[in-house]
Each structure stands twice: as structure tokens, then as C-alpha cells.
Write an enzyme that holds these catalytic residues in place. Structure first.
Site, short mmCIF file in Angstrom:
data_model
loop_
_atom_site.label_atom_id
_atom_site.label_comp_id
_atom_site.label_asym_id
_atom_site.label_seq_id
_atom_site.Cartn_x
_atom_site.Cartn_y
_atom_site.Cartn_z
N GLY A 13 -18.90 -11.16 30.69
CA GLY A 13 -18.71 -9.71 30.67
C GLY A 13 -19.44 -8.94 31.75
O GLY A 13 -19.71 -7.75 31.59
N ASN A 15 -18.28 -7.88 34.55
CA ASN A 15 -17.42 -6.79 35.05
C ASN A 15 -17.38 -5.64 34.04
O ASN A 15 -17.37 -4.48 34.42
CB ASN A 15 -16.01 -7.31 35.32
CG ASN A 15 -15.92 -8.02 36.66
OD1 ASN A 15 -15.90 -7.37 37.70
ND2 ASN A 15 -15.92 -9.33 36.64
N ARG A 90 -7.09 -15.81 28.81
CA ARG A 90 -5.79 -16.21 28.24
C ARG A 90 -4.66 -15.55 29.01
O ARG A 90 -4.80 -14.43 29.48
CB ARG A 90 -5.70 -15.77 26.75
CG ARG A 90 -6.29 -16.74 25.78
CD ARG A 90 -6.22 -16.15 24.38
NE ARG A 90 -4.82 -16.09 23.91
CZ ARG A 90 -4.17 -17.13 23.40
NH1 ARG A 90 -4.78 -18.30 23.34
NH2 ARG A 90 -2.94 -17.03 22.96
N ILE A 91 -3.55 -16.23 29.08
CA ILE A 91 -2.37 -15.64 29.72
C ILE A 91 -1.73 -14.66 28.73
O ILE A 91 -1.57 -14.97 27.55
CB ILE A 91 -1.35 -16.74 30.12
CG1 ILE A 91 -1.96 -17.61 31.24
CG2 ILE A 91 -0.03 -16.13 30.56
CD1 ILE A 91 -1.13 -18.80 31.64
N LEU A 92 -1.40 -13.48 29.19
CA LEU A 92 -0.78 -12.47 28.32
C LEU A 92 0.73 -12.65 28.37
O LEU A 92 1.33 -12.67 29.46
CB LEU A 92 -1.16 -11.06 28.80
CG LEU A 92 -2.66 -10.72 28.61
CD1 LEU A 92 -3.04 -9.49 29.41
CD2 LEU A 92 -2.97 -10.52 27.13
N ASN A 106 -6.08 -6.37 36.14
CA ASN A 106 -6.87 -7.59 36.08
C ASN A 106 -7.65 -7.76 37.38
O ASN A 106 -7.16 -7.40 38.46
CB ASN A 106 -5.94 -8.81 35.89
CG ASN A 106 -6.71 -10.13 35.82
OD1 ASN A 106 -7.66 -10.26 35.06
ND2 ASN A 106 -6.32 -11.06 36.66
N HIS A 108 -9.20 -10.58 39.81
CA HIS A 108 -9.03 -12.02 40.05
C HIS A 108 -9.86 -12.39 41.28
O HIS A 108 -9.78 -11.71 42.31
CB HIS A 108 -7.55 -12.33 40.29
CG HIS A 108 -7.28 -13.77 40.56
ND1 HIS A 108 -7.32 -14.74 39.57
CD2 HIS A 108 -7.00 -14.42 41.71
CE1 HIS A 108 -7.05 -15.91 40.12
NE2 HIS A 108 -6.86 -15.76 41.42
N SER A 135 -9.46 -9.49 44.05
CA SER A 135 -8.34 -8.55 44.00
C SER A 135 -8.27 -7.90 42.62
O SER A 135 -8.56 -8.58 41.61
CB SER A 135 -7.01 -9.30 44.24
OG SER A 135 -7.05 -10.06 45.43
N GLU A 142 4.18 -13.01 35.07
CA GLU A 142 3.81 -14.20 35.87
C GLU A 142 2.34 -14.11 36.26
O GLU A 142 1.85 -13.07 36.72
CB GLU A 142 4.68 -14.25 37.13
CG GLU A 142 4.53 -15.55 37.91
CD GLU A 142 5.24 -15.51 39.28
OE1 GLU A 142 6.05 -14.59 39.49
OE2 GLU A 142 4.91 -16.37 40.13
N LEU A 143 1.62 -15.19 36.09
CA LEU A 143 0.16 -15.24 36.27
C LEU A 143 -0.27 -14.73 37.64
O LEU A 143 0.24 -15.17 38.68
CB LEU A 143 -0.31 -16.69 36.09
CG LEU A 143 -1.82 -16.91 36.20
CD1 LEU A 143 -2.56 -16.24 35.03
CD2 LEU A 143 -2.13 -18.40 36.25
N ASP A 144 -1.20 -13.76 37.62
CA ASP A 144 -1.85 -13.29 38.87
C ASP A 144 -0.83 -12.86 39.93
O ASP A 144 -1.08 -13.03 41.13
CB ASP A 144 -2.75 -14.40 39.43
CG ASP A 144 -3.88 -14.74 38.46
OD1 ASP A 144 -4.31 -15.91 38.46
OD2 ASP A 144 -4.31 -13.84 37.70
N GLU A 173 -17.16 -7.86 43.43
CA GLU A 173 -16.13 -7.63 42.40
C GLU A 173 -16.49 -6.41 41.57
O GLU A 173 -15.64 -5.57 41.26
CB GLU A 173 -16.07 -8.83 41.44
CG GLU A 173 -15.35 -10.03 41.93
CD GLU A 173 -15.25 -11.07 40.83
OE1 GLU A 173 -15.53 -12.23 41.12
OE2 GLU A 173 -14.90 -10.71 39.69
C1 GRF Z 1 -15.12 -13.06 37.40
O1 GRF Z 1 -15.30 -13.77 38.61
C2 GRF Z 1 -13.71 -12.51 37.37
O2 GRF Z 1 -13.18 -12.29 38.65
C3 GRF Z 1 -12.95 -13.59 36.70
O3 GRF Z 1 -13.82 -14.02 35.66
C4 GRF Z 1 -15.16 -14.02 36.21
C5 GRF Z 1 -16.15 -13.67 35.12
O4 GRF Z 1 -16.08 -12.32 34.88
N1 GRF Z 1 -11.69 -13.09 36.17
P1 GRF Z 1 -17.11 -11.61 33.85
O5 GRF Z 1 -18.52 -11.85 34.35
O6 GRF Z 1 -16.90 -12.22 32.48
O7 GRF Z 1 -16.73 -10.15 33.92
#
Ligand code: GRF
Length: 221
Positions: A13, A15, A90-92, A106, A108, A135, A142-144, A173
Site C-alpha cells: 500500500g 501508493n 487481481r485481474i478485473l 491503475n 503499472h 505508467s 485487457e491487462l495493462d 511512482e
Molecule cells: C508498485 O510497484 C505498483 O506499481 C505495482 O505494485 C507495486 C506495489 O505497490 N502495481 P504498493 O506499494 O502496494 O502501492
């Protein structure tokens, strides 16, 4: 009207924490209306108070659609303006994406469209890339693969490992996520016909977060 942001998490967590810090610091005019996880033990859940947490063990559901429906109902109850996937693993499914179309973002850890999926840092190293990055994009089934809103670039340094690259990228990020969510929260961002609209204008290439923290229309190809 303060923008309502719901955050989907699966792990640490950091981010999410970047968004919480930006709100506390007056750099993001929004409120986190809920933190949702497919992992009841996700450390990210502990970053908000209990009333803001929702989690369910995906293994307790018959299939992806059933989990996504329960997640979607819990999300809808918070009436979010934006749904931000921050380390959500998880993929949505299509039904979920359609239900919240145009509102799901998202982050990535790659310069999309390069390295969709997992192990992005190792793949960039293996390819001998001179640059790596992150990004933020709209989520599509479709993923990412959704339209990329903004990116931040870092150099790959001699002797870098996947871990050192990930470690150097993460703070960038956090800056990127904060700047993009500020655009979203201020109503300047939209998705239309699979493209990013900023202030009503189509973005033909991602915004670039520069060293001063300003998001500029990408100055490089
Ligand atoms: C990050 O590098 C993010 O880009 C990817 O998951 C990693 C962990 O993110 N999707 P966080 O520390 O759980 O926010």
C-alpha cells in the site's frame, strides 16, 4: 465538491500512502472513501481506519465474476468518483470494468506498452533497456492495455538489479500517482473512445512527469 477516491490494494500500500500523504499535505483535494482488497491480510488495509476497509478472500467465491460483483457492490456503496488500483494484483473482469468504465485507473511499473504483466523490472534489465519507468493508465478488460495518461522515466544504472530498480522507481511512482490523481480529482481527466482527454483535448501521447514534478505532454517520442 471534494473528489471521492476508492483504492484497490493487495499488498503493502505505499501508493495508497502517497495519496493519503498528499491529501493530508493539501496537495490533493480528494478523500479516500474506501480501501478494498482481495486479501484480508493486506498491510495496506491498516493504513486507513476500520470503517474505510473492505476485504474478502477471493478464494471464498465460486469464480472471478462473483468476487468482482461483491467488490463492485461494496465500491458502488461508496459512490466513488474514481477507483485507483494501487498494487492490486487481481485481474478485473469485463463486467466490473464496464460497470465502472472511465473511472478505473491503475499504476503499472513499466513504460507501457512495454512489459505488461509481472516482473517488469527484471524484464527491462534483461532487455538491456537504458530507461525504465511507471505508467498510470485507464483500466480496460485487457491487462495493462488501457490508454496511458502519464509516465515517469528513470535511467537504468550499471549494476542495477530488479530490486534496486524497483526501489529507485517506487518514489517516482508515488509522485506520478499523486499528480495524476490531482488531475483526476480536479475534473480535468476523462476517457473517451479509448483515449485520454485532458481539459477536453485528446492526448496522443502520455504526459511526462519531469524532475520538477510537472506533468507535461510527453516531449519525447
Ligand atoms: C508498485 O510497484 C505498483 O506499481 C505495482 O505494485 C507495486 C506495489 O505497490 N502495481 P504498493 O506499494 O502496494 O502501492
Amino acid at each position: 465538491m471534494t473528489s471521492r477516491i476508492a483504492v484497490l490494494v493487495s499488498g503493502r500500500g505505499s501508493n495508497l500512502q502517497a495519496l493519503l500523504d498528499a491529501i493530508a499535505g493539501g496537495r490533493l483535494d480528494a478523500e479516500i472513501v474506501g480501501v478494498f482488497s482481495d486479501r484480508p491480510d493486506a498491510a495496506a488495509l491498516q493504513r486507513v481506519a476500520e470503517p474505510q476497509r473492505w476485504s474478502a478472500d477471493a478464494r471464498g467465491f465460486p469464480d472471478r465474476n462473483a468476487f468482482d460483483a461483491a467488490l463492485g457492490d461494496a465500491l458502488a456503496a461508496c459512490a466513488p468518483d474514481w477507483i485507483f488500483c494501487a498494487g492490486y494484483m487481481r485481474i478485473l473482469g469485463e463486467a466490473f470494468v464496464r460497470r465502472f468504465e472511465g473511472r478505473v485507473l491503475n499504476v503499472h511499473p513499466s513504460l507501457l506498452p512495454r512489459y505488461k504483466g509481472l516482473h517488469t523490472h527484471a524484464r527491462a534489465l534483461r532487455a538491456g533497456d537504458a530507461e525504465h519507468g511507471a505508467s498510470v493508465h485507464f483500466v480496460v478488460p485487457e491487462l495493462d492495455s488501457g490508454a496511458v495518461i502519464a509516465q515517469v522515466r528513470i535511467p537504468v544504472l550499471p549494476g542495477d538489479t530488479a530490486d534496486t530498480l524497483a526501489e529507485r522507481l517506487l518514489p517516482q511512482e508515488h509522485r506520478l500517482v499523486t499528480e495524476v490523481m490531482a488531475l483526476a480529482a480536479s475534473g480535468r481527466l476523462a476517457e473517451r473512445d479509448g483515449q485520454v482527454q485532458l481539459d477536453g483535448q485528446t492526448l496522443f501521447k502520455p504526459l511526462l512527469l519531469d524532475s520538477t514534478g510537472v506533468l507535461d505532454p510527453g516531449s519525447r517520442g
